[in-house]
Design a protein around this motif. Structure first.
Motif, PDB file in Angstrom:
ATOM      1  N   UNK A 152      36.823  17.897 -18.250  1.00  0.00           N
ATOM      2  CA  UNK A 152      36.111  16.722 -17.690  1.00  0.00           C
ATOM      3  C   UNK A 152      35.817  16.678 -16.322  1.00  0.00           C
ATOM      4  N   UNK A 153      34.920  15.522 -15.752  1.00  0.00           N
ATOM      5  CA  UNK A 153      34.554  15.585 -14.701  1.00  0.00           C
ATOM      6  C   UNK A 153      35.460  15.738 -13.463  1.00  0.00           C
ATOM      7  N   UNK A 154      36.830  15.237 -13.922  1.00  0.00           N
ATOM      8  CA  UNK A 154      37.847  15.316 -12.661  1.00  0.00           C
ATOM      9  C   UNK A 154      38.000  17.001 -12.458  1.00  0.00           C
ATOM     10  N   UNK A 155      38.250  17.732 -13.611  1.00  0.00           N
ATOM     11  CA  UNK A 155      38.292  19.111 -13.707  1.00  0.00           C
ATOM     12  C   UNK A 155      37.530  19.917 -12.878  1.00  0.00           C
ATOM     13  N   UNK A 156      36.218  19.238 -13.129  1.00  0.00           N
ATOM     14  CA  UNK A 156      35.060  19.966 -12.481  1.00  0.00           C
ATOM     15  C   UNK A 156      34.928  19.740 -11.077  1.00  0.00           C
ATOM     16  N   UNK A 157      35.294  18.718 -10.673  1.00  0.00           N
ATOM     17  CA  UNK A 157      35.374  18.051  -9.299  1.00  0.00           C
ATOM     18  C   UNK A 157      36.481  18.944  -8.381  1.00  0.00           C
ATOM     19  N   UNK A 158      37.831  19.233  -9.214  1.00  0.00           N
ATOM     20  CA  UNK A 158      38.865  20.061  -8.574  1.00  0.00           C
ATOM     21  C   UNK A 158      38.329  21.551  -8.417  1.00  0.00           C
ATOM     22  N   UNK A 159      37.714  21.811  -9.515  1.00  0.00           N
ATOM     23  CA  UNK A 159      37.270  23.468  -9.449  1.00  0.00           C
ATOM     24  C   UNK A 159      36.234  23.515  -8.257  1.00  0.00           C
ATOM     25  N   UNK A 160      35.251  22.665  -8.025  1.00  0.00           N
ATOM     26  CA  UNK A 160      34.367  22.782  -7.102  1.00  0.00           C
ATOM     27  C   UNK A 160      34.934  22.613  -5.528  1.00  0.00           C
ATOM     28  N   UNK A 161      35.996  21.622  -5.640  1.00  0.00           N
ATOM     29  CA  UNK A 161      36.716  21.568  -4.269  1.00  0.00           C
ATOM     30  C   UNK A 161      37.542  22.693  -3.786  1.00  0.00           C
ATOM     31  N   UNK A 162      38.095  23.530  -4.861  1.00  0.00           N
ATOM     32  CA  UNK A 162      38.940  24.785  -4.654  1.00  0.00           C
ATOM     33  C   UNK A 162      37.760  26.010  -4.141  1.00  0.00           C
ATOM     34  N   UNK A 163      36.543  26.010  -4.890  1.00  0.00           N
ATOM     35  CA  UNK A 163      35.619  27.066  -4.760  1.00  0.00           C
ATOM     36  C   UNK A 163      35.371  26.853  -3.162  1.00  0.00           C
ATOM     37  N   UNK A 164      35.084  25.694  -2.931  1.00  0.00           N
ATOM     38  CA  UNK A 164      34.280  25.269  -1.515  1.00  0.00           C
ATOM     39  C   UNK A 164      35.471  25.585  -0.425  1.00  0.00           C
ATOM     40  N   UNK A 165      36.684  25.310  -0.530  1.00  0.00           N
ATOM     41  CA  UNK A 165      37.566  25.804   0.237  1.00  0.00           C
ATOM     42  C   UNK A 165      37.925  26.999   0.414  1.00  0.00           C
TER      43      UNK A 165
END
Length: 78
Positions: free
Chosen positions: A5-18
């Motif tokens: 889902x879009x929410x999961x992708x955003x979470x994964x992107x935020x974790x990777x950026x962090x």
């Protein structure tokens, strides 16, 4: 297979950026000193006559003689 889902992708992107923000500077700051021989050579910048910056590959005997004569005539030999 189900697409995330879009929410999961955003979470994964935020974790990777962090992770990149935390790990990036740690890797960049971990440097090793330059390897060099402890023989005293090149502890100061090399000094002398360097024709490459002016003439490149266009060097011949006449040019070298003219340059050495100019060095002698201006007192650089001494």
């Amino acid at each position: 297979m189900r697409r995330p889902s879009t929410r999961s992708r955003r979470l994964l992107t935020a974790v990777a950026a962090g992770l990149l923000l935390v790990a990036g500077p740690a890797v960049a700051l971990r440097t090793s000193p330059a390897l060099a021989l402890d023989n005293g050579v090149a502890r100061t910048p090399p000094m002398g006559w360097n024709s490459w910056n002016t003439f490149g590959c266009n060097i011949n005997e006449t040019l070298i003689r003219q340059m050495t004569d100019a060095m002698v005539n201006t007192g650089m030999k001494d």
